[in-house]
Design a protein around this motif. Structure first.
Motif, PDB file in Angstrom:
ATOM      1  N   VAL A 158      37.525  37.644  46.533  1.00 57.95           N
ATOM      2  CA  VAL A 158      36.316  37.348  45.771  1.00 57.95           C
ATOM      3  C   VAL A 158      36.699  36.294  44.729  1.00 57.95           C
ATOM      4  CG1 VAL A 158      34.577  38.249  44.199  1.00 57.95           C
ATOM      5  CG2 VAL A 158      35.402  39.663  46.090  1.00 57.95           C
ATOM      6  N   PRO A 159      36.075  35.129  44.727  1.00 58.42           N
ATOM      7  CA  PRO A 159      36.497  34.036  43.816  1.00 58.42           C
ATOM      8  C   PRO A 159      36.085  34.309  42.380  1.00 58.42           C
ATOM      9  CG  PRO A 159      34.569  33.362  45.044  1.00 58.42           C
ATOM     10  CD  PRO A 159      34.956  34.716  45.582  1.00 58.42           C
ATOM     11  N   LEU A 160      36.677  35.339  41.784  1.00 54.92           N
ATOM     12  CA  LEU A 160      36.281  35.756  40.436  1.00 54.92           C
ATOM     13  C   LEU A 160      36.631  34.692  39.400  1.00 54.92           C
ATOM     14  CD1 LEU A 160      35.088  38.196  38.907  1.00 54.92           C
ATOM     15  CD2 LEU A 160      37.427  38.983  38.532  1.00 54.92           C
ATOM     16  N   LEU A 161      37.851  34.182  39.455  1.00 51.24           N
ATOM     17  CA  LEU A 161      38.291  33.196  38.478  1.00 51.24           C
ATOM     18  C   LEU A 161      37.476  31.905  38.609  1.00 51.24           C
ATOM     19  CD1 LEU A 161      41.939  32.728  37.405  1.00 51.24           C
ATOM     20  CD2 LEU A 161      40.592  30.701  37.855  1.00 51.24           C
ATOM     21  N   TYR A 162      37.167  31.522  39.840  1.00 50.35           N
ATOM     22  CA  TYR A 162      36.369  30.316  40.070  1.00 50.35           C
ATOM     23  C   TYR A 162      34.945  30.487  39.547  1.00 50.35           C
ATOM     24  CZ  TYR A 162      33.600  26.879  42.656  1.00 50.35           C
ATOM     25  OH  TYR A 162      32.718  25.886  43.000  1.00 50.35           O
ATOM     26  N   MET A 218      43.536  32.967  32.346  1.00 47.71           N
ATOM     27  CA  MET A 218      44.670  33.893  32.392  1.00 47.71           C
ATOM     28  C   MET A 218      44.232  35.318  32.078  1.00 47.71           C
ATOM     29  SD  MET A 218      47.660  31.599  30.583  1.00 47.71           S
ATOM     30  CE  MET A 218      48.100  29.985  31.240  1.00 47.71           C
ATOM     31  N   TYR A 219      43.191  35.474  31.237  1.00 49.33           N
ATOM     32  CA  TYR A 219      42.668  36.808  30.948  1.00 49.33           C
ATOM     33  C   TYR A 219      41.961  37.402  32.175  1.00 49.33           C
ATOM     34  CZ  TYR A 219      43.645  36.190  25.963  1.00 49.33           C
ATOM     35  OH  TYR A 219      44.280  36.009  24.753  1.00 49.33           O
ATOM     36  N   VAL A 220      41.444  36.537  33.043  1.00 50.96           N
ATOM     37  CA  VAL A 220      40.743  36.995  34.243  1.00 50.96           C
ATOM     38  C   VAL A 220      41.719  37.233  35.391  1.00 50.96           C
ATOM     39  CG1 VAL A 220      38.842  36.432  35.839  1.00 50.96           C
ATOM     40  CG2 VAL A 220      38.739  35.669  33.486  1.00 50.96           C
ATOM     41  N   GLU A 221      42.942  36.747  35.249  1.00 55.43           N
ATOM     42  CA  GLU A 221      43.906  36.794  36.351  1.00 55.43           C
ATOM     43  C   GLU A 221      44.128  38.224  36.871  1.00 55.43           C
ATOM     44  OE1 GLU A 221      48.512  35.418  37.336  1.00 55.43           O
ATOM     45  OE2 GLU A 221      47.773  35.458  35.280  1.00 55.43           O
ATOM     46  N   LYS A 222      44.324  39.173  35.959  1.00 53.79           N
ATOM     47  CA  LYS A 222      44.583  40.546  36.401  1.00 53.79           C
ATOM     48  C   LYS A 222      43.412  41.125  37.190  1.00 53.79           C
ATOM     49  CE  LYS A 222      47.893  41.728  32.778  1.00 53.79           C
ATOM     50  NZ  LYS A 222      48.229  42.647  31.659  1.00 53.79           N
ATOM     51  N   GLN A 223      42.199  40.818  36.721  1.00 53.55           N
ATOM     52  CA  GLN A 223      41.022  41.284  37.471  1.00 53.55           C
ATOM     53  C   GLN A 223      40.953  40.618  38.844  1.00 53.55           C
ATOM     54  OE1 GLN A 223      40.938  40.475  34.257  1.00 53.55           O
ATOM     55  NE2 GLN A 223      40.363  42.423  33.307  1.00 53.55           N
ATOM     56  N   GLN A 224      41.321  39.332  38.902  1.00 54.56           N
ATOM     57  CA  GLN A 224      41.335  38.618  40.180  1.00 54.56           C
ATOM     58  C   GLN A 224      42.313  39.265  41.149  1.00 54.56           C
ATOM     59  OE1 GLN A 224      39.693  35.281  41.407  1.00 54.56           O
ATOM     60  NE2 GLN A 224      40.237  36.764  42.989  1.00 54.56           N
ATOM     61  N   LEU A 225      43.510  39.588  40.677  1.00 55.86           N
ATOM     62  CA  LEU A 225      44.501  40.224  41.535  1.00 55.86           C
ATOM     63  C   LEU A 225      44.058  41.613  41.959  1.00 55.86           C
ATOM     64  CD1 LEU A 225      47.777  39.143  39.652  1.00 55.86           C
ATOM     65  CD2 LEU A 225      46.790  38.153  41.722  1.00 55.86           C
ATOM     66  N   GLU A 226      43.359  42.329  41.081  1.00 58.16           N
ATOM     67  CA  GLU A 226      42.860  43.669  41.408  1.00 58.16           C
ATOM     68  C   GLU A 226      41.795  43.577  42.512  1.00 58.16           C
ATOM     69  OE1 GLU A 226      42.669  47.776  41.211  1.00 58.16           O
ATOM     70  OE2 GLU A 226      44.090  46.382  40.255  1.00 58.16           O
ATOM     71  N   PHE A 227      40.918  42.571  42.413  1.00 54.76           N
ATOM     72  CA  PHE A 227      39.926  42.363  43.460  1.00 54.76           C
ATOM     73  C   PHE A 227      40.593  42.042  44.783  1.00 54.76           C
ATOM     74  CE2 PHE A 227      36.537  42.181  40.354  1.00 54.76           C
ATOM     75  CZ  PHE A 227      35.406  42.501  41.083  1.00 54.76           C
ATOM     76  N   ASN A 228      41.664  41.232  44.739  1.00 54.57           N
ATOM     77  CA  ASN A 228      42.369  40.889  45.972  1.00 54.57           C
ATOM     78  C   ASN A 228      42.963  42.123  46.629  1.00 54.57           C
ATOM     79  OD1 ASN A 228      41.740  38.276  45.353  1.00 54.57           O
ATOM     80  ND2 ASN A 228      43.819  37.621  44.887  1.00 54.57           N
ATOM     81  N   ASP A 229      43.519  43.022  45.821  1.00 50.69           N
ATOM     82  CA  ASP A 229      44.090  44.249  46.376  1.00 50.69           C
ATOM     83  C   ASP A 229      43.009  45.120  47.010  1.00 50.69           C
ATOM     84  OD1 ASP A 229      46.591  43.520  45.604  1.00 50.69           O
ATOM     85  OD2 ASP A 229      46.543  44.639  43.714  1.00 50.69           O
TER      86      ASP A 229
END
Length: 331
Positions: free
Chosen positions: A59-63, A320-331
């Motif tokens: 999911v392109p959360l960071l984008y 960078m603050y959104v990065e962890k959420q992005q990785l969580e979505f990827n998992d």
């Protein structure tokens, strides 16, 4: 007709000054890349572009966060409104207003602001540069000679003053974005702004032939290219260092290959009010001049920062603050 620069040998004092600046460049690079910042910036760019492993459906959360933030922050149609402070200056204010708005359009400030805001979102480091006439160095002496030759009825060729950026126009101001990964700052800088920096350095690459033929530079004819156009593992065109002993073209040939690049650093020294240009692999200065515009306290660079930290220069970006959420979505 070109204004010739007399070629000179590099003296001991000049070589010593160049080595001093090369040392500062190394220090500036270490300061910029500390705390894993280089890898973090690379990750932000890859995530923004959706560059994940093939087995990941992301999911392109960071984008999406970036695409919402940027349009809200830049002026969609930046305009200047001039108000006269005294009676009788109404018409002059309207003329000035029209000229300023024309400049904003011609300089494409809107497009550059969008890119700078995007840099601030991804890296919290958006750099803008303002200048006049030429991106690679205004030459007042060349302008003077041009006027003299024009009075004599002799036209000067302008091919030696090559500019690649269509935003930069002769005898015209410009406003451009500087990529953060090509910008170095004095490590003694205090806080997130550039106000207290004694010097800043912009890194850029130019074709070897253009550097040798550029009359603003005192470049030797045997100057060698230290970098070349290449491709990375993803197939993207990048500039990479040439390996020792690698020659892509016969040195005796006058025409240099289009893949060869010279790595240059443009230095703005506040202490001595000088602008210097040095090349990777050359012991002398390609250009050393005082501030040709003679403007008091003029400095061409400024920084946009969303999350400043009072006692630090580099900070954490919104991405960078959104990065962890992005990785969580990827998992």
């Amino acid at each position: 007709m070109a204004v010739l620069i007399t070629e000179k040998k590099v003296g001991h004092a000049e070589a010593k000054d160049v080595n001093k600046w090369l040392t500062r460049i190394k220090i500036g690079e270490a300061f910029r890349n500390s705390d894993g910042r280089k890898n973090a910036w690379d990750n932000m760019k890859k995530m923004y572009r959706g560059m994940f492993k093939e087995e990941i459906i992301s999911v392109p959360l960071l984008y999406s966060h970036g695409r919402q933030m940027v349009p809200f922050l830049y002026f969609q149609n930046p305009q200047v409104e001039c108000t006269p402070l005294q009676r009788g200056f109404g018409k002059k204010a309207k003329v000035l207003e029209a000229v300023d708005n024309m400049l904003l359009r011609e300089m494409r400030v809107k497009d550059q602001l969008k890119l700078i805001i995007q840099d601030a979102y991804l890296y919290d480091y958006g750099i803008r540069k303002v200048g006049y006439d030429s991106e690679f160095g205004y030459d007042e002496e060349s302008k003077l000679w041009k006027e003299v030759f024009n009075e004599l009825g002799i036209e000067m060729e302008e091919e030696e003053l090559k500019e690649y950026n269509t935003i930069v126009t002769r005898e015209f101001p410009f406003f451009v974005r500087v990529p953060p990964r090509r910008f170095l700052v004095d490590p003694d800088v205090e806080g997130p702004t550039l106000d207290t920096a004694k010097w800043v350095i912009e890194e850029f690459y130019r074709p070897l032939e253009d550097v040798i033929n550029d009359e603003r530079y005192n470049a030797p004819k045997d100057l060698r290219a230290t970098h070349k156009l290449d491709k990375d593992s993803m197939g993207n065109v990048v500039i990479s260092p040439k390996t020792f002993g690698e020659e892509s073209v016969d040195p005796k040939l006058q025409h240099k290959t289009d893949t060869e690049r010279v790595k240059l650093w443009e230095i703005w020294d506040k202490e001595k009010d000088e602008v210097l240009v040095i090349a990777d692999g050359y012991k002398g200065f390609l250009r050393r001049t005082e501030n040709v515009w003679q403007l008091e306290n003029f400095f061409p660079y400024d920084r946009l920062c969303f999350n400043p930290v009072s006692d630090e220069h580099y900070s954490t970006s919104d991405a960078m603050y959104v990065e962890k959420q992005q990785l969580e979505f990827n998992d």
